[in-house]
Write a protein that holds these residues in place. Structure first.
Motif, PDB file in Angstrom:
ATOM      1  N   LEU A  48      -3.075   0.635  -2.011  1.00 49.06           N
ATOM      2  CA  LEU A  48      -4.220   0.882  -2.890  1.00 49.06           C
ATOM      3  C   LEU A  48      -3.839   0.444  -4.300  1.00 49.06           C
ATOM      4  CD1 LEU A  48      -5.127   4.498  -1.694  1.00 49.06           C
ATOM      5  CD2 LEU A  48      -6.555   2.469  -1.354  1.00 49.06           C
ATOM      6  N   PRO A  49      -4.813   0.109  -5.145  1.00 46.12           N
ATOM      7  CA  PRO A  49      -4.484  -0.217  -6.539  1.00 46.12           C
ATOM      8  C   PRO A  49      -3.745   0.948  -7.198  1.00 46.12           C
ATOM      9  CG  PRO A  49      -6.772  -0.777  -6.057  1.00 46.12           C
ATOM     10  CD  PRO A  49      -6.264  -0.014  -4.876  1.00 46.12           C
ATOM     11  N   ALA A  50      -2.731   0.645  -8.009  1.00 41.13           N
ATOM     12  CA  ALA A  50      -1.923   1.695  -8.642  1.00 41.13           C
ATOM     13  C   ALA A  50      -2.786   2.658  -9.445  1.00 41.13           C
ATOM     14  CB  ALA A  50      -0.866   1.062  -9.548  1.00 41.13           C
ATOM     15  N   GLY A  51      -3.868   2.163 -10.033  1.00 50.08           N
ATOM     16  CA  GLY A  51      -4.733   3.006 -10.868  1.00 50.08           C
ATOM     17  C   GLY A  51      -5.428   4.114 -10.113  1.00 50.08           C
ATOM     18  N   HIS A  60       0.439  -7.372  -6.347  1.00 52.20           N
ATOM     19  CA  HIS A  60      -0.851  -7.358  -7.056  1.00 52.20           C
ATOM     20  C   HIS A  60      -1.338  -5.929  -7.258  1.00 52.20           C
ATOM     21  CE1 HIS A  60      -5.026  -8.114  -8.105  1.00 52.20           C
ATOM     22  NE2 HIS A  60      -5.389  -7.364  -7.077  1.00 52.20           N
ATOM     23  N   LEU A  61      -1.286  -5.114  -6.207  1.00 50.16           N
ATOM     24  CA  LEU A  61      -1.782  -3.734  -6.295  1.00 50.16           C
ATOM     25  C   LEU A  61      -0.940  -2.890  -7.256  1.00 50.16           C
ATOM     26  CD1 LEU A  61      -2.642  -3.196  -2.523  1.00 50.16           C
ATOM     27  CD2 LEU A  61      -4.260  -3.428  -4.416  1.00 50.16           C
ATOM     28  N   LEU A  62       0.359  -3.154  -7.334  1.00 50.84           N
ATOM     29  CA  LEU A  62       1.226  -2.448  -8.288  1.00 50.84           C
ATOM     30  C   LEU A  62       0.819  -2.729  -9.724  1.00 50.84           C
ATOM     31  CD1 LEU A  62       4.780  -2.979  -6.700  1.00 50.84           C
ATOM     32  CD2 LEU A  62       3.686  -0.776  -7.114  1.00 50.84           C
ATOM     33  N   ASN A  63       0.273  -3.918  -9.960  1.00 49.66           N
ATOM     34  CA  ASN A  63      -0.109  -4.315 -11.326  1.00 49.66           C
ATOM     35  C   ASN A  63      -1.524  -3.907 -11.694  1.00 49.66           C
ATOM     36  OD1 ASN A  63       2.344  -5.559 -12.035  1.00 49.66           O
ATOM     37  ND2 ASN A  63       1.794  -7.398 -10.882  1.00 49.66           N
ATOM     38  N   GLU A  64      -2.290  -3.400 -10.728  1.00 43.50           N
ATOM     39  CA  GLU A  64      -3.666  -2.973 -10.999  1.00 43.50           C
ATOM     40  C   GLU A  64      -3.649  -1.523 -11.499  1.00 43.50           C
ATOM     41  OE1 GLU A  64      -6.829  -4.812 -10.554  1.00 43.50           O
ATOM     42  OE2 GLU A  64      -5.252  -6.287 -10.905  1.00 43.50           O
ATOM     43  N   THR A  65      -3.239  -1.348 -12.756  1.00 42.09           N
ATOM     44  CA  THR A  65      -2.966  -0.002 -13.285  1.00 42.09           C
ATOM     45  C   THR A  65      -4.142   0.633 -14.026  1.00 42.09           C
ATOM     46  OG1 THR A  65      -2.026  -0.977 -15.295  1.00 42.09           O
ATOM     47  CG2 THR A  65      -0.492  -0.483 -13.489  1.00 42.09           C
ATOM     48  N   GLU A  66      -5.259  -0.066 -14.118  1.00 43.30           N
ATOM     49  CA  GLU A  66      -6.423   0.537 -14.796  1.00 43.30           C
ATOM     50  C   GLU A  66      -6.870   1.770 -14.001  1.00 43.30           C
ATOM     51  OE1 GLU A  66     -11.086  -0.475 -15.812  1.00 43.30           O
ATOM     52  OE2 GLU A  66      -9.716  -2.105 -15.299  1.00 43.30           O
ATOM     53  N   PRO A  67      -7.042   2.927 -14.665  1.00 44.34           N
ATOM     54  CA  PRO A  67      -7.430   4.151 -13.942  1.00 44.34           C
ATOM     55  C   PRO A  67      -8.726   3.950 -13.144  1.00 44.34           C
ATOM     56  CG  PRO A  67      -6.772   4.687 -16.174  1.00 44.34           C
ATOM     57  CD  PRO A  67      -6.837   3.190 -16.102  1.00 44.34           C
ATOM     58  N   ASN A 119      -9.696  -8.998  -6.991  1.00 44.13           N
ATOM     59  CA  ASN A 119      -9.270  -9.779  -8.155  1.00 44.13           C
ATOM     60  C   ASN A 119      -8.073 -10.678  -7.857  1.00 44.13           C
ATOM     61  OD1 ASN A 119     -11.239  -8.842  -9.842  1.00 44.13           O
ATOM     62  ND2 ASN A 119      -9.987  -7.211 -10.742  1.00 44.13           N
ATOM     63  N   GLN A 120      -7.290 -10.331  -6.831  1.00 48.32           N
ATOM     64  CA  GLN A 120      -6.097 -11.129  -6.532  1.00 48.32           C
ATOM     65  C   GLN A 120      -6.467 -12.540  -6.085  1.00 48.32           C
ATOM     66  OE1 GLN A 120      -3.543  -9.806  -3.368  1.00 48.32           O
ATOM     67  NE2 GLN A 120      -1.864 -11.090  -4.013  1.00 48.32           N
ATOM     68  N   ASP A 121      -7.615 -12.674  -5.438  1.00 49.21           N
ATOM     69  CA  ASP A 121      -8.002 -13.966  -4.887  1.00 49.21           C
ATOM     70  C   ASP A 121      -9.457 -14.244  -5.239  1.00 49.21           C
ATOM     71  OD1 ASP A 121      -7.537 -16.282  -3.591  1.00 49.21           O
ATOM     72  OD2 ASP A 121      -7.467 -15.462  -1.569  1.00 49.21           O
TER      73      ASP A 121
END
Length: 288
Positions: free
Chosen positions: A171-174, A246-253, A268-270
């Motif tokens: 899942l996205p980090a956020g 990619h998911l590790l870098n998606e840190t927006e809450p 957003n990755q692709d």
């Protein structure tokens, strides 16, 4: 910590080995905000060798709070954090209760490649590992989930924690770091875990058994289906490592209340490929 701990208590830990409940330690990981600062809190419950006046064992609850941004930007395995919480010498605390200082934490921050490679290795141990973990990650978008263990000894606490970490990292980090999770929670308590292991589920949770996980026979909501479809497409096109990075870098809450934002964060990755898929779905590009 009183209000925070009460909010995230997940039941009464059995003193002795139980057929229905997991043994100690019980570990809960949850987000916490204080004075506009976001933290990730690790709550670990263990039994001590000390007893009260009625000869009952005395439990100890340790709580470690780490600034969320620190966790966002430093790949740290959850088991590493939980083991650090566990090294606090309880006997020393009891004998010096008024002047006890915590030992300095020695957290092993992995290089990004090592962290991702470790996750990929775990996922790839089983041929269908990615499919199962991706299904569970997608299920979380639709509702909170309780994974049912009728025999808790099937999975030791480290295995349960490792499985939770893999699911969250898909899942996205956020949103992952805003997800209260627990390696064991009793359904009789009013907990608000997004993901936990238990011998039953609360009325507002999706109940998923091990056999359902093996057979992928649990239902997914429409947003969950879309997330799973995107996740598998990206895995085929880019590989598991690229997806996790990619998911590790998606840190927006992000919030589970807005599943479309979570799906967009993954897409957003692709983005060019996603746009092209949408164009094809709508009938392609028409020329006059």
């Amino acid at each position: 910590f009183k209000e925070f701990l009460e909010k995230h208590l997940v039941g009464n830990m059995p003193e002795n080995k139980s057929s229905s409940d997991a043994s100690a330690p019980w570990i809960t990981i949850a987000p916490w905000k204080r004075h506009d600062q976001a933290y990730l809190a690790i709550i670990r419950e263990d039994w001590t060798e000390h007893k009260d006046s009625t000869a009952r064992k005395i439990p100890v609850i340790r709580c470690l709070c780490i600034p969320a941004q620190y966790v966002f930007h430093n790949p740290i395995q959850l088991i590493e954090l939980c083991n650090q919480v566990g090294i606090i010498d309880v006997n020393e605390v009891f004998s010096n209760i008024n002047r006890y200082d915590l030992p300095p934490l020695k957290i092993n921050i992995q290089k990004d490649n090592n962290y991702v490679n470790d996750l990929v290795t775990e996922i790839s141990k089983d041929e269908d590992g990615f499919v199962r973990y991706a299904h569970l990650a997608a299920a979380l978008i639709g509702s909170s989930v309780s994974i049912i263990l009728l025999r808790p000894e099937e999975f030791d606490w480290e295995k349960r924690l490792k499985e939770i970490e893999i699911i969250l990292r898909l899942l996205p980090a956020g949103v992952a770091l805003n997800s209260p999770v627990s390696i064991w929670a009793q359904s009789s308590t009013p907990h608000k875990m997004r993901l936990n292991y238990s011998n039953d589920a609360r009325s507002n949770q999706q109940k998923i058994s091990l056999s359902q996980i093996e057979q992928l026979s649990f239902p997914l909501t429409k947003p969950s289906q879309e997330y799973y479809r995107l996740l598998t497409k990206l895995k085929q096109r880019k590989g598991i490592s690229a997806v996790i990075r990619h998911l590790l870098n998606e840190t927006e809450p992000l919030s589970y209340e807005n599943p479309q934002a979570i799906i967009r964060s993954l897409a957003n990755q692709d983005r060019p490929f996603t746009i092209w898929e949408r164009v094809k779905k709508n009938g392609g590009i028409r020329s006059k």
